[in-house]
Design an enzyme around this catalytic site. Structure first.
Site, PDB file in Angstrom:
ATOM      1  CB  CYS A   1      -0.921  -0.017   1.207  1.00 19.11           C
ATOM      2  SG  CYS A   1      -1.851  -1.559   1.419  1.00 19.11           S
ATOM      3  CB  ALA A   2       3.604   1.967  -2.343  1.00 17.40           C
TER       4      ALA A   2
ATOM      5  N   PRO B   1       1.689   7.666  -0.502  1.00 18.34           N
ATOM      6  CG  PRO B   1       2.262   9.800   0.288  1.00 18.34           C
ATOM      7  CD  PRO B   1       1.656   8.491   0.724  1.00 18.34           C
ATOM      8  N   GLY B   2       4.321   7.188  -1.328  1.00 12.30           N
ATOM      9  CA  GLY B   2       5.621   6.730  -1.793  1.00 12.30           C
ATOM     10  C   GLY B   2       6.798   6.977  -0.888  1.00 12.30           C
ATOM     11  N   GLY B   3       6.618   7.661   0.236  1.00 15.45           N
ATOM     12  CA  GLY B   3       7.751   7.956   1.103  1.00 15.45           C
ATOM     13  C   GLY B   3       8.407   6.720   1.682  1.00 15.45           C
ATOM     14  CE  LYS B   4       4.779   4.201   6.526  1.00 15.87           C
ATOM     15  NZ  LYS B   4       3.832   5.253   6.062  1.00 15.87           N
TER      16      LYS B   4
ATOM     17  CG  ASP C   1      -7.728  -5.319  -4.518  1.00 16.77           C
ATOM     18  OD1 ASP C   1      -7.165  -5.444  -3.415  1.00 16.77           O
ATOM     19  OD2 ASP C   1      -8.965  -5.312  -4.659  1.00 16.77           O
TER      20      ASP C   1
ATOM     21  CB  CYS D   1      -1.195   6.798  10.376  1.00 12.77           C
ATOM     22  SG  CYS D   1      -2.297   6.973   8.959  1.00 12.77           S
TER      23      CYS D   1
END
Length: 427
Positions: free
Chosen positions: A251-252, A254-257, A301, A370
């Site tokens: 579940c990436a 917006p991409g920071g992790k 998905d 979160c």
């Protein structure tokens, strides 16, 4: 402040409260379009974010001064009274300016009503209720009563402190992108530009600033840092990717992790990320590109992943109610509904259970959200272990000592409210 500043705040609040917009997108976009100078932009930003942060408090104040409750007012009158009441109760704005400029935001036929309500609020200055129950804490902090109840079950007497901390503005949190710039060098760059960064307490690569536009900071265009809360960096630390490993972020967005993981595994490793929304997958790819890390991104998905093969480490940063990130998106204080928790929990468990099929024997899976309600945290992990008995819990080194499940809190750790649990797939 100019009329245009109040208009910009008024429009942004309406987009969030009436049209379901997201404050972290609607407010910056509105300010960019407004053409305001820096001082007026600061005023409009404080007015918009503050009104959303204190919405439940303001509605309680308004209900005591108006002839009808806020939900029975027209959208325009309701928003104008809210932004006016916020100026009266929480900003150092003269009463006459707060009232008259808010009245000017609505149509002629609504001005008499808006004027009367705001003048009554200016005269009465009601005291907030001081009781200990969830409703009173909700009015004082701005967080929904049911969410206050969840905090009380977890934290006891510290529930109000946690709710109040979630209703404050977060510092700007930067993660130094060590593939481009070390945290020491980034710190020096910021100091040279007149900023005063502080080191984060949860991850060695985090620097904290009191607000500011990240795109205007030194190194943004070069990918020297990611805008990432230190709780988010802590999650990647719990996953602990190693150079050369294969890692998957299901579940990436917006991409920071994912970008953080890609930097840690390096060019010899493989970092793959997915998101169910193609538009968010595109944002993930853009984030990785700006940060100069190599990651493969697809729209999928996560419950029926298109990825095949197995990975050394898998991250499930699952969709959730988001209450823990309310410091940056204050509408989350009151927008999330308790009735949505069971559906979210089923989705979270389904994604995490499917993720086990992508994890090699001996590999590590990290589940994070979160938020804090038990349905999305401990209960979800219990259900995951029941569905996938080949998993076993793994201890994480947290700020309060080692634990299999770690909760981070803004009032204790200066971060988002984040839940993190780690598991190992038995050989």
């Amino acid at each position: 402040m100019t009329d245009e500043a109040r208009t910009a705040a008024f429009d942004a609040v309406r987009r969030v409260t009436e049209q379901g917009g997201y404050s972290n997108l609607a407010i910056p976009a509105g300010l960019r379009r407004s053409g305001l100078d820096s001082q007026d932009r600061g005023f409009a930003s404080e007015l918009a974010y503050g009104t959303l942060r204190r919405l439940l408090t303001l509605d309680w104040i308004i209900a005591g001064a108006a002839s009808r409750p806020p939900e029975r007012m027209s959208a325009g009158a309701r928003t104008a009274i809210r932004v006016g009441a916020y100026q009266l109760a929480f900003m150092r704005v003269p009463d006459h300016a707060a009232v008259s400029e808010s009245v000017a935001l609505v149509s002629d036929r609504e001005r008499g009503f808006v004027n009367a309500v705001l003048r009554r609020i200016a005269r009465q200055r009601p005291e907030l209720p001081q009781g200990p129950d969830d409703e009173d804490v909700s009015i004082r902090t701005g967080m929904s009563p049911w969410a206050v109840g969840e905090l009380r079950r977890l934290l006891g007497a510290a529930a109000e402190e946690a709710a109040a901390a979630l209703a404050t503005r977060a510092d700007l949190s930067l993660r130094a992108n060590r593939c481009v710039r070390s945290v020491q060098d980034l710190e020096q760059d910021l100091l040279a530009a007149g900023h005063h960064p502080l080191r984060g307490s949860l991850h060695p690569d985090i620097l904290l600033l009191e607000g500011g536009d990240p795109e205007g900071l030194p190194g943004f265009g070069q990918g020297a840092f990611a805008v990432q809360d230190q709780a988010s960096a802590f999650v990647v630390g719990a996953l602990d990717p190693q150079p050369g490993e294969r890692v998957l972020d299901l579940c990436a967005g917006p991409g920071g992790k994912l970008a953080h993981m890609a930097c840690l595994v390096g060019q010899e490793g493989l970092a793959v990320g997915g998101d169910i929304h193609p538009s968010r997958a595109a944002v993930v790819a853009a984030t990785a590109s700006r940060l100069h890390v190599r990651a493969r991104v697809l729209a999928q998905d996560a419950r029926t992943s298109a990825v095949r093969g197995t990975f050394d480490r898998v991250l499930v940063d699952a969709p959730c109610s988001g209450l823990g990130s309310a410091r940056r998106r204050p509408e989350l204080l009151w927008r999330a509904e308790r009735t949505s928790l069971s559906g979210l929990a089923r989705l979270q468990v389904a994604i995490a259970a499917a993720a086990v099929d992508r994890l090699r024997p001996g590999g590590r899976l990290v589940y994070s959200v979160c938020t804090f309600p038990r349905a999305e945290t401990d209960a979800a992990c219990d259900a995951l272990l029941a569905h996938r008995p080949e998993l076993e819990p793994v201890t994480i080194e947290g700020p309060d000592g080692p634990a299999e499940r770690v909760r981070l809190w803004p009032h204790r750790h200066g971060s988002d409210a984040m839940f993190t649990a780690a598991f190992r797939r038995r050989d």
